[in-house]
Design a protein around this motif. Sequence first.
Motif, PDB file in Angstrom:
ATOM      1  N   LEU A 214      12.838  14.349  11.161  1.00 17.76           N
ATOM      2  CA  LEU A 214      13.666  15.550  11.307  1.00 17.76           C
ATOM      3  C   LEU A 214      13.646  16.091  12.734  1.00 17.76           C
ATOM      4  CD1 LEU A 214      12.760  17.456   8.035  1.00 17.76           C
ATOM      5  CD2 LEU A 214      14.934  16.366   8.578  1.00 17.76           C
ATOM      6  N   LYS A 215      12.744  15.556  13.555  1.00 14.18           N
ATOM      7  CA  LYS A 215      12.585  15.959  14.955  1.00 14.18           C
ATOM      8  C   LYS A 215      12.304  17.448  15.077  1.00 14.18           C
ATOM      9  CE  LYS A 215      15.381  12.217  16.606  1.00 14.18           C
ATOM     10  NZ  LYS A 215      16.665  11.771  17.032  1.00 14.18           N
TER      11      LYS A 215
ATOM     12  N   THR B 134       4.334  13.990   7.192  1.00 11.67           N
ATOM     13  CA  THR B 134       4.333  13.911   8.659  1.00 11.67           C
ATOM     14  C   THR B 134       5.397  12.943   9.158  1.00 11.67           C
ATOM     15  OG1 THR B 134       2.568  12.268   8.577  1.00 11.67           O
ATOM     16  CG2 THR B 134       1.911  14.556   8.922  1.00 11.67           C
ATOM     17  N   ARG B 135       5.628  11.858   8.439  1.00 15.42           N
ATOM     18  CA  ARG B 135       6.689  10.926   8.821  1.00 15.42           C
ATOM     19  C   ARG B 135       8.054  11.591   8.711  1.00 15.42           C
ATOM     20  NH1 ARG B 135       9.759   7.895   5.660  1.00 15.42           N
ATOM     21  NH2 ARG B 135       8.331   8.100   3.900  1.00 15.42           N
TER      22      ARG B 135
ATOM     23  N   TRP C  30       7.379  26.265   7.533  1.00 12.94           N
ATOM     24  CA  TRP C  30       7.605  26.587   6.127  1.00 12.94           C
ATOM     25  C   TRP C  30       8.935  26.023   5.643  1.00 12.94           C
ATOM     26  CZ3 TRP C  30      11.286  29.862   3.853  1.00 12.94           C
ATOM     27  CH2 TRP C  30      11.068  30.126   2.506  1.00 12.94           C
ATOM     28  N   LEU C  31       9.968  26.132   6.458  1.00 11.04           N
ATOM     29  CA  LEU C  31      11.277  25.607   6.092  1.00 11.04           C
ATOM     30  C   LEU C  31      11.232  24.087   5.950  1.00 11.04           C
ATOM     31  CD1 LEU C  31      14.271  26.193   5.585  1.00 11.04           C
ATOM     32  CD2 LEU C  31      14.633  25.921   8.029  1.00 11.04           C
ATOM     33  N   ALA C  32      10.530  23.414   6.843  1.00  9.27           N
ATOM     34  CA  ALA C  32      10.403  21.961   6.742  1.00  9.27           C
ATOM     35  C   ALA C  32       9.654  21.583   5.473  1.00  9.27           C
ATOM     36  CB  ALA C  32       9.681  21.411   7.967  1.00  9.27           C
ATOM     37  N   ARG C  33       8.629  22.340   5.136  1.00  5.80           N
ATOM     38  CA  ARG C  33       7.880  22.047   3.916  1.00  5.80           C
ATOM     39  C   ARG C  33       8.742  22.297   2.681  1.00  5.80           C
ATOM     40  NH1 ARG C  33       1.915  23.737   1.905  1.00  5.80           N
ATOM     41  NH2 ARG C  33       2.186  22.806  -0.132  1.00  5.80           N
ATOM     42  N   GLN C  34       9.525  23.356   2.693  1.00  2.00           N
ATOM     43  CA  GLN C  34      10.420  23.631   1.564  1.00  2.00           C
ATOM     44  C   GLN C  34      11.423  22.486   1.384  1.00  2.00           C
ATOM     45  OE1 GLN C  34       8.854  25.869  -0.273  1.00  2.00           O
ATOM     46  NE2 GLN C  34      10.734  26.965  -0.666  1.00  2.00           N
TER      47      GLN C  34
ATOM     48  N   MET D 139       0.847  -1.177   0.000  1.00  2.00           N
ATOM     49  CA  MET D 139       0.000   0.000   0.000  1.00  2.00           C
ATOM     50  C   MET D 139       0.894   1.243   0.000  1.00  2.00           C
ATOM     51  SD  MET D 139      -3.195   0.841   2.419  1.00  2.00           S
ATOM     52  CE  MET D 139      -2.500   1.498   3.891  1.00  2.00           C
ATOM     53  N   THR D 140       0.603   2.155  -0.864  1.00  2.00           N
ATOM     54  CA  THR D 140       1.391   3.371  -0.997  1.00  2.00           C
ATOM     55  C   THR D 140       0.870   4.423  -0.017  1.00  2.00           C
ATOM     56  OG1 THR D 140       1.536   2.868  -3.341  1.00  2.00           O
ATOM     57  CG2 THR D 140       2.245   5.034  -2.653  1.00  2.00           C
ATOM     58  N   GLU D 141       1.786   5.059   0.694  1.00  2.00           N
ATOM     59  CA  GLU D 141       1.356   6.080   1.639  1.00  2.00           C
ATOM     60  C   GLU D 141       1.114   7.390   0.900  1.00  2.00           C
ATOM     61  OE1 GLU D 141       4.258   6.985   4.623  1.00  2.00           O
ATOM     62  OE2 GLU D 141       5.889   7.005   3.196  1.00  2.00           O
ATOM     63  N   SER D 142       0.183   8.169   1.428  1.00  2.00           N
ATOM     64  CA  SER D 142      -0.142   9.432   0.779  1.00  2.00           C
ATOM     65  C   SER D 142       0.982  10.446   0.999  1.00  2.00           C
ATOM     66  CB  SER D 142      -1.459   9.991   1.318  1.00  2.00           C
ATOM     67  OG  SER D 142      -1.274  10.447   2.637  1.00  2.00           O
TER      68      SER D 142
END
Length: 119
Positions: free
Chosen positions: A16-17, A10-11, A93-97, A1-4
């Motif tokens: 990255l803690k 989130t994983r 925002w930095l984590a998302r980038q 099963m492929t994760e979204s």
Amino acid sequence: MTESRADRFTRDLRELKIPDPAAGRSGLWLRTGVVLMVAGPVLAALAYLMSHGTTDPLAQRDAIVLALGGVALAVTGAAVFLRYSLTNFLRFWLARQAYELDGLAERAIREPVPSGSAD
């Protein structure tokens, strides 16, 4: 099963803690900033009422000092609130980038680059 994609994000955040922005000392400082922003104008309004309730110049000068203290509280509270709310936002925002750049790098590795022969 492929994760979204959201599950993977989130994983990756857990790996990255990166701390949860809603928890910890940051939230305390954020609430402190809000309290100071509210307490400042309240103190200034009370000082205004105090200065107009007397004809004694010494009491009026005390009210001026209280009003200036209220303004200083409001400005300090706004600065603290702005600092910690922007810190939380920019951390996420930095984590998302970083996540987006990682996805872009993976796509670039998987897909071959077309040869650019000019005819």
